[in-house]
Enzyme design. Structure first.
Site, PDB file in Angstrom:
ATOM      1  N   GLY A  58      -5.117   3.509  -7.918  1.00  0.00           N
ATOM      2  CA  GLY A  58      -5.332   3.801  -9.337  1.00  0.00           C
ATOM      3  C   GLY A  58      -4.437   4.900  -9.897  1.00  0.00           C
ATOM      4  O   GLY A  58      -4.612   5.308 -11.043  1.00  0.00           O
TER       5      GLY A  58
ATOM      6  N   ASP B 256     -10.387   4.415  -1.495  1.00  0.00           N
ATOM      7  CA  ASP B 256     -10.991   3.422  -0.591  1.00  0.00           C
ATOM      8  C   ASP B 256     -12.511   3.336  -0.704  1.00  0.00           C
ATOM      9  O   ASP B 256     -13.206   4.335  -0.828  1.00  0.00           O
ATOM     10  CB  ASP B 256     -10.640   3.762   0.859  1.00  0.00           C
ATOM     11  CG  ASP B 256      -9.189   3.439   1.171  1.00  0.00           C
ATOM     12  OD1 ASP B 256      -8.424   3.159   0.222  1.00  0.00           O
ATOM     13  OD2 ASP B 256      -8.831   3.455   2.352  1.00  0.00           O
TER      14      ASP B 256
ATOM     15  N   ASP C 136       0.835  -1.211   0.000  1.00  0.00           N
ATOM     16  CA  ASP C 136       0.000   0.000   0.000  1.00  0.00           C
ATOM     17  C   ASP C 136       0.870   1.261   0.000  1.00  0.00           C
ATOM     18  O   ASP C 136       1.607   1.515   0.947  1.00  0.00           O
ATOM     19  CB  ASP C 136      -0.882  -0.083   1.261  1.00  0.00           C
ATOM     20  CG  ASP C 136      -1.968   0.968   1.277  1.00  0.00           C
ATOM     21  OD1 ASP C 136      -1.948   1.861   0.424  1.00  0.00           O
ATOM     22  OD2 ASP C 136      -2.828   0.889   2.171  1.00  0.00           O
TER      23      ASP C 136
HETATM   24  C1  GLA Z   1      -5.358   2.387   2.765  1.00  0.00           C
HETATM   25  C2  GLA Z   1      -5.925   1.227   1.962  1.00  0.00           C
HETATM   26  C3  GLA Z   1      -6.963   0.499   2.784  1.00  0.00           C
HETATM   27  C4  GLA Z   1      -6.319  -0.015   4.077  1.00  0.00           C
HETATM   28  C5  GLA Z   1      -5.699   1.150   4.831  1.00  0.00           C
HETATM   29  C6  GLA Z   1      -4.880   0.665   6.033  1.00  0.00           C
HETATM   30  O1  GLA Z   1      -6.315   3.375   3.023  1.00  0.00           O
HETATM   31  O2  GLA Z   1      -6.460   1.673   0.752  1.00  0.00           O
HETATM   32  O3  GLA Z   1      -7.504  -0.587   2.053  1.00  0.00           O
HETATM   33  O4  GLA Z   1      -5.344  -0.961   3.757  1.00  0.00           O
HETATM   34  O5  GLA Z   1      -4.827   1.927   4.012  1.00  0.00           O
HETATM   35  O6  GLA Z   1      -4.222   1.690   6.706  1.00  0.00           O
END
Ligand code: GLA
Length: 392
Positions: free
Chosen positions: A196, A217, A146
């Site tokens: 994205g 998200d 991430d």
């Molecule tokens: C981002 C991701 C989420 C989750 C959070 C965790 O926002 O897109 O899916 O993994 O981090 O901190």
């Protein structure tokens, strides 16, 4: 054969082998559970074990939900040698992985290419090879990677005012972790999460991504779910066995979503050949939630071995019609009503290349509709969906 051509041949063979490996790892979209959407920062060892138990006792494992994925907030500090440790919520990751494996399931973990994760825990920046080795030693089968702090800490610092260089740095960071995973010698699904940015569908497969998030998200909110889901139109050409668009994890059963909204969510995600990662509390779910998540005919659409993502056929006002080609010349069709009152939705069979008629099956009602001649009209409730499978 010259030395150079032998080297070239070896490189080609290596890339074919790696590609075959990636395809095998996620020949169909990965299915499982992830801790974030329900537990967020509270998740601990006990919740993950309970989720694994529930996947088995509810029949979800046998319906295909195999991965038990721990999202952010498991990370502790690094030891003096730089090895990542767990924090007190996860006393023994290897023991947890062994437990999950003993249930016939696989286990996933989460990290960031930046120095910190999105929740501010330790990321993998500068420790990629070491972390990949640790994951392999623990028995990890899936990594969600991430972006988060990589943006301010690396992209903005090292490529200020140069978006092209910033994108390059990001791709290199993902490539670096993929190489580290390959070198760890354990097959580990590589799931990119960078919302994205810079059209990952165009480059993520070439750096070994098995899936890549296509948007920001998701949340347990009909507007958010449909904004994400319906914005996937046009992305179908980029997905296929081994590499999938990821419109984010499921919210089915979370928040205040109604039955129709849950049906819309699941219908759209299976038509999108999306990874199906349940995001609810599996130990306390309503029978309706379980029955949506485990509907075998819906899952079969997502997991169809042709591996073709569905796409929009038409959009008229609040009505959307989507179609996904399936093996054997079949097609899954979604009829969606985004409006605030019930509507009759008419599907012309010629719109989905069945001008000569089709045998039809209503998935959510588990009902054969017999042979349709030229069209089919169904009353779809507000925020609801009908899901059909057509065959010649
Ligand atoms: C981002 C991701 C989420 C989750 C959070 C965790 O926002 O897109 O899916 O993994 O981090 O901190």
């Amino acid at each position: 054969m010259t030395y150079v051509s032998r080297l070239l041949l070896a490189a080609v063979l290596m890339s074919v082998t790696l590609h075959a490996q990636e395809t095998r790892l996620a020949a169909t979209p990965p299915m499982g559970w992830n801790s974030w959407n329900y537990f967020a920062e509270r998740v601990d060892d006990k919740d993950v074990r309970a989720a694994a138990d529930a996947l088995v006792s509810t029949g979800m494992r046998d319906a295909g939900y195999i991965y038990v994925n721990i999202d952010d907030t498991w990370e502790g500090k690094r030891d003096t040698k730089g090895n990542i440790q767990t924090n007190s919520k996860f006393p023994d990751m290897k023991a947890l992985a062994d437990y999950v494996h003993s249930k016939g399931l696989k286990i996933g973990i989460y990290s960031s290419p930046g120095p910190k994760t999105c929740a501010g825990y330790e990321g993998s920046y500068g420790h990629e090879a070491q972390d990949a080795k640790t994951y392999a030693q623990w028995g990890i089968d899936y990594l969600k990677y991430d972006l988060c702090s990589f943006i301010p800490e690396v992209m903005e610092k090292q490529a200020r005012h140069d978006p092209q260089k910033a994108d390059e740095l990001m791709k290199q960071a993902y490539d670096k972790m993929h190489k580290a995973l390959v070198a760890s010698d354990r097959p580990i699904v590589f799931s990119l999460c960078q919302y994205g940015f810079d059209a990952p569908w165009q480059w993520a497969p070439s750096i070994g991504g098995n899936s890549w998030r296509t948007t920001g998200d998701i949340s347990a909110d009909y507007d958010r779910i449909t904004l994400i889901g319906f914005s996937q139109a046009g992305l179908s050409t980029y997905a296929g066995p081994g590499h999938w668009n990821d419109p984010d994890m499921l919210e089915v059963g979370n928040g205040k979503l109604t039955q129709n909204e849950n049906l819309t969510h699941m219908s759209l995600w299976v038509l999108l050949a999306a990874p199906l990662l349940a995001g609810n509390d599996l130990s306390h779910m309503k029978p309706q939630t379980l029955s949506i998540l485990t509907n075998r005919e819906a899952i079969a659409i997502d997991q169809d071995s042709l591996g073709v993502q569905g796409d929009r056929v038409t959009e008229i006002g609040p009505v959307e019609i989507w179609a996904k080609p399936l093996m054997g010349g079949k097609k899954a069709i979604g009829l969606f009503n985004r409006g605030e009152s019930a509507l009759p939705i008419a599907l012309k069979l010629s719109q989905v290349d069945f001008a000569g008629g089709a045998a039809a099956r209503d998935v959510w009602n588990a009902k054969d509709l017999g042979r349709l001649q030229s069209s089919y009209t169904v009353n779809v409730p507000s925020h609801g969906a009908a899901l059909l499978v057509l065959s010649k």
